[in-house]
Design a protein around this motif. Sequence first.
Motif, PDB file in Angstrom:
ATOM      1  N   LEU A  75       1.014  -1.165  -0.050  1.00  0.00           N
ATOM      2  CA  LEU A  75       0.097  -0.127   0.058  1.00  0.00           C
ATOM      3  C   LEU A  75       0.916   1.141   0.127  1.00  0.00           C
ATOM      4  O   LEU A  75       0.533   2.262  -0.848  1.00  0.00           O
ATOM      5  CB  LEU A  75      -0.995  -0.025   1.313  1.00  0.00           C
ATOM      6  N   ASN A  76       1.899   1.260   0.900  1.00  0.00           N
ATOM      7  CA  ASN A  76       2.664   2.398   0.758  1.00  0.00           C
ATOM      8  C   ASN A  76       3.594   2.689  -0.323  1.00  0.00           C
ATOM      9  O   ASN A  76       3.840   3.777  -0.802  1.00  0.00           O
ATOM     10  CB  ASN A  76       3.820   2.240   2.024  1.00  0.00           C
ATOM     11  N   SER A  77       4.028   1.559  -1.159  1.00  0.00           N
ATOM     12  CA  SER A  77       4.623   1.698  -2.553  1.00  0.00           C
ATOM     13  C   SER A  77       3.735   2.407  -3.331  1.00  0.00           C
ATOM     14  O   SER A  77       4.276   3.138  -4.414  1.00  0.00           O
ATOM     15  CB  SER A  77       5.353   0.616  -2.731  1.00  0.00           C
ATOM     16  N   PHE A  78       2.333   1.908  -3.401  1.00  0.00           N
ATOM     17  CA  PHE A  78       1.445   2.305  -4.263  1.00  0.00           C
ATOM     18  C   PHE A  78       1.396   4.067  -4.233  1.00  0.00           C
ATOM     19  O   PHE A  78       1.243   4.723  -5.013  1.00  0.00           O
ATOM     20  CB  PHE A  78       0.018   1.714  -4.217  1.00  0.00           C
ATOM     21  N   HIS A  79       1.222   4.491  -2.739  1.00  0.00           N
ATOM     22  CA  HIS A  79       0.961   5.718  -2.294  1.00  0.00           C
ATOM     23  C   HIS A  79       2.350   6.489  -2.745  1.00  0.00           C
ATOM     24  O   HIS A  79       1.989   7.645  -3.356  1.00  0.00           O
ATOM     25  CB  HIS A  79       0.945   5.722  -0.805  1.00  0.00           C
ATOM     26  N   MET A  80       3.647   5.822  -2.620  1.00  0.00           N
ATOM     27  CA  MET A  80       4.573   6.667  -3.053  1.00  0.00           C
ATOM     28  C   MET A  80       4.639   6.828  -4.498  1.00  0.00           C
ATOM     29  O   MET A  80       5.288   7.887  -5.174  1.00  0.00           O
ATOM     30  CB  MET A  80       6.036   6.148  -2.761  1.00  0.00           C
ATOM     31  N   ARG A  81       4.311   5.843  -5.274  1.00  0.00           N
ATOM     32  CA  ARG A  81       4.335   5.793  -7.076  1.00  0.00           C
ATOM     33  C   ARG A  81       3.203   7.095  -7.352  1.00  0.00           C
ATOM     34  O   ARG A  81       3.853   7.890  -8.282  1.00  0.00           O
ATOM     35  CB  ARG A  81       3.945   4.622  -7.500  1.00  0.00           C
ATOM     36  N   CYS A  82       2.191   7.068  -6.639  1.00  0.00           N
ATOM     37  CA  CYS A  82       1.247   7.946  -7.067  1.00  0.00           C
ATOM     38  C   CYS A  82       1.577   9.441  -6.653  1.00  0.00           C
ATOM     39  O   CYS A  82       1.679  10.550  -7.402  1.00  0.00           O
ATOM     40  CB  CYS A  82      -0.154   7.568  -6.134  1.00  0.00           C
ATOM     41  N   LEU A  83       2.230   9.677  -5.464  1.00  0.00           N
ATOM     42  CA  LEU A  83       2.764  11.065  -5.063  1.00  0.00           C
ATOM     43  C   LEU A  83       4.146  11.320  -6.131  1.00  0.00           C
ATOM     44  O   LEU A  83       3.881  12.610  -6.587  1.00  0.00           O
ATOM     45  CB  LEU A  83       3.226  10.981  -3.562  1.00  0.00           C
ATOM     46  N   GLN A  91       5.614  14.817 -10.301  1.00  0.00           N
ATOM     47  CA  GLN A  91       6.588  14.712 -11.421  1.00  0.00           C
ATOM     48  C   GLN A  91       7.801  14.524 -11.103  1.00  0.00           C
ATOM     49  O   GLN A  91       8.755  15.088 -11.630  1.00  0.00           O
ATOM     50  CB  GLN A  91       6.281  15.837 -12.319  1.00  0.00           C
ATOM     51  N   ILE A  92       8.219  13.516 -10.313  1.00  0.00           N
ATOM     52  CA  ILE A  92       9.555  13.154  -9.875  1.00  0.00           C
ATOM     53  C   ILE A  92       9.760  11.656 -10.411  1.00  0.00           C
ATOM     54  O   ILE A  92       9.047  10.801 -10.105  1.00  0.00           O
ATOM     55  CB  ILE A  92       9.653  13.186  -8.306  1.00  0.00           C
ATOM     56  N   LYS A  93      10.930  11.620 -11.235  1.00  0.00           N
ATOM     57  CA  LYS A  93      10.919  10.313 -11.966  1.00  0.00           C
ATOM     58  C   LYS A  93      12.049   9.680 -10.930  1.00  0.00           C
ATOM     59  O   LYS A  93      12.785  10.135 -10.081  1.00  0.00           O
ATOM     60  CB  LYS A  93      11.887  10.414 -13.164  1.00  0.00           C
ATOM     61  N   TRP A  94      12.161   8.394 -11.361  1.00  0.00           N
ATOM     62  CA  TRP A  94      13.008   7.543 -10.405  1.00  0.00           C
ATOM     63  C   TRP A  94      14.487   7.764 -10.559  1.00  0.00           C
ATOM     64  O   TRP A  94      15.327   7.700  -9.921  1.00  0.00           O
ATOM     65  CB  TRP A  94      12.661   5.853 -10.637  1.00  0.00           C
ATOM     66  N   GLU A 102      11.723  13.038   1.341  1.00  0.00           N
ATOM     67  CA  GLU A 102      11.713  14.383   0.479  1.00  0.00           C
ATOM     68  C   GLU A 102      10.300  14.414  -0.184  1.00  0.00           C
ATOM     69  O   GLU A 102       9.649  15.612  -0.377  1.00  0.00           O
ATOM     70  CB  GLU A 102      12.770  14.598  -0.351  1.00  0.00           C
ATOM     71  N   VAL A 103       9.762  13.315  -0.888  1.00  0.00           N
ATOM     72  CA  VAL A 103       8.767  13.260  -1.759  1.00  0.00           C
ATOM     73  C   VAL A 103       7.527  13.610  -0.530  1.00  0.00           C
ATOM     74  O   VAL A 103       6.676  14.383  -1.009  1.00  0.00           O
ATOM     75  CB  VAL A 103       8.382  11.648  -2.231  1.00  0.00           C
ATOM     76  N   LEU A 104       7.537  12.943   0.431  1.00  0.00           N
ATOM     77  CA  LEU A 104       6.405  12.942   1.400  1.00  0.00           C
ATOM     78  C   LEU A 104       6.336  14.636   1.907  1.00  0.00           C
ATOM     79  O   LEU A 104       5.418  15.196   2.127  1.00  0.00           O
ATOM     80  CB  LEU A 104       6.469  12.048   2.451  1.00  0.00           C
ATOM     81  N   GLU A 105       7.713  15.113   2.180  1.00  0.00           N
ATOM     82  CA  GLU A 105       7.715  16.499   2.758  1.00  0.00           C
ATOM     83  C   GLU A 105       7.164  17.366   1.888  1.00  0.00           C
ATOM     84  O   GLU A 105       6.297  18.246   2.163  1.00  0.00           O
ATOM     85  CB  GLU A 105       9.251  16.552   2.904  1.00  0.00           C
TER      86      GLU A 105
END
Length: 189
Positions: free
Chosen positions: A48-56, A61-64, A72-75
């Motif tokens: 669930l958390n990895s899906f959440h992070m992929r969506c964010l 618009q942050i690429k791998w 930093e993404v969550l921030e």
Amino acid sequence: MAKLNQRVWNNSSLTEKTRLCVYQACILSTLLYGSETWTTYARHERKLNSFHMRCLRRILQIKWQDRVPNTEVLERANMSTLHAVLSERRLRWLGHVKRMDAGRIPKDLLYGELVEGQSQADDRPAWRHTVRQGALCAEAERNENATQKRRRKQREQQLQQKPSAFTCTKCGRNCHSQVGLHSHSRLCK
């Protein structure tokens, strides 16, 4: 998430803040419907958390390739991990059950083996504040552990890396292969 591609995620006239609000209202509420009573395993929460992070990352618009850590993404999104969201939702539900009248089935099931519950759950605003603060503290501790783990891993990698013959002349980065150096030099400024 896919149904909103054209209307929301790829719509250049919407701001990041609006996209995040739509994500919270439509995607997260649907994803976590009834999660207060779920019995989840660690692998479920990780998925669930990895899906959440992929969506964010998609919304922001942050690429791998940018190598931006999850903290930093969550921030940037001003959000918590789904681990914290699930914990907060469960604790809020427990406070709600605690405040129920005696004889209600959820309360009877919860207190079937227990003699007393927490008295703090009787005061809804205080309980919500306590739950929110607890979730924030747990989130901060999880982020700090992730940051320390990332730093340890980077230090270990630096100690193990040998100097390479393929070093960027502009920034001094070791690329370890001619193809990597060529690819890096196209983007290095």
